[in-house]
Design a protein around this motif. Sequence first.
Motif, short mmCIF file in Angstrom:
data_model
loop_
_atom_site.label_atom_id
_atom_site.label_comp_id
_atom_site.label_asym_id
_atom_site.label_seq_id
_atom_site.Cartn_x
_atom_site.Cartn_y
_atom_site.Cartn_z
N GLU A 79 -10.34 -13.07 -1.43
CA GLU A 79 -10.63 -12.90 -2.85
C GLU A 79 -10.58 -14.24 -3.58
O GLU A 79 -11.38 -14.52 -4.46
CB GLU A 79 -9.66 -11.91 -3.48
N ARG A 116 -9.27 -15.37 -9.62
CA ARG A 116 -9.42 -14.23 -8.72
C ARG A 116 -8.16 -14.03 -7.88
O ARG A 116 -7.76 -12.91 -7.61
CB ARG A 116 -10.65 -14.41 -7.83
N GLN A 119 -5.73 -12.25 -10.06
CA GLN A 119 -6.12 -10.85 -10.23
C GLN A 119 -5.76 -10.04 -9.00
O GLN A 119 -5.26 -8.92 -9.10
CB GLN A 119 -7.62 -10.75 -10.50
N ALA A 120 -5.99 -10.60 -7.80
CA ALA A 120 -5.68 -9.88 -6.56
C ALA A 120 -4.18 -9.65 -6.45
O ALA A 120 -3.74 -8.57 -6.05
CB ALA A 120 -6.19 -10.67 -5.36
N GLU A 122 -2.04 -9.39 -8.93
CA GLU A 122 -1.67 -8.38 -9.93
C GLU A 122 -2.02 -6.98 -9.43
O GLU A 122 -1.25 -6.03 -9.60
CB GLU A 122 -2.35 -8.66 -11.26
N GLU A 123 -3.18 -6.84 -8.79
CA GLU A 123 -3.56 -5.53 -8.23
C GLU A 123 -2.59 -5.11 -7.15
O GLU A 123 -2.21 -3.94 -7.06
CB GLU A 123 -4.99 -5.60 -7.68
N GLN A 124 -2.15 -6.05 -6.31
CA GLN A 124 -1.17 -5.75 -5.27
C GLN A 124 0.16 -5.32 -5.88
O GLN A 124 0.78 -4.38 -5.42
CB GLN A 124 -0.94 -6.97 -4.37
N GLN A 126 0.68 -3.93 -8.82
CA GLN A 126 0.54 -2.60 -9.41
C GLN A 126 0.52 -1.52 -8.35
O GLN A 126 1.12 -0.46 -8.52
CB GLN A 126 -0.71 -2.54 -10.27
N ALA A 127 -0.15 -1.78 -7.23
CA ALA A 127 -0.20 -0.80 -6.15
C ALA A 127 1.19 -0.59 -5.55
O ALA A 127 1.55 0.52 -5.19
CB ALA A 127 -1.18 -1.25 -5.07
#
Length: 154
Positions: A79, A116, A119-120, A122-124, A126-127
């Motif tokens: 990413e 990016r 962002q990746a 942050e997505e991790q 949150q998951a």
Amino acid sequence: MNSVHIRRIHLFGALLVGSLQLAWAQSQLMIYPAKGQSPQQQQQDRYNCHTWSVQQSGFDPSSPPAQAAAPSLGGASRETLRGGARGAAAGAAIGAIAGDAGKGAAIGAIAGGMKRGLQAREEQRQAASAPPAGLDNYNRAMKSCLGAMGYTVN
């Protein structure tokens, strides 16, 4: 940051995800003996209800699914590279207008990669903080089973 530090961070993340899942399962239910059950009886009833709840829900909080582990470093790196490529293209276009496409591409690659990559991550994050899929059904089954055995469950 060298690769050893990055591996340690991802190992810590994987351990954190596993402990969060167990914490979710443990913190969701408060179980009180309503009919004077002994601690031994409570333990046996919880075990029996756990076994039944796993069968009913298809979810076992004591063995979380494999995909719930922390995402691999390779995914975040891809990413970051994709973001860097996009940033380089945009930076080259802007740099060409300003007279130095190479410098613009370099600046764009760094900015796009960082954006990016963040962002990746942050997505991790949150998951990792979300309750695992299936936990709600498991908890409902536990409440039903323990309630039928004479416990108050909150």
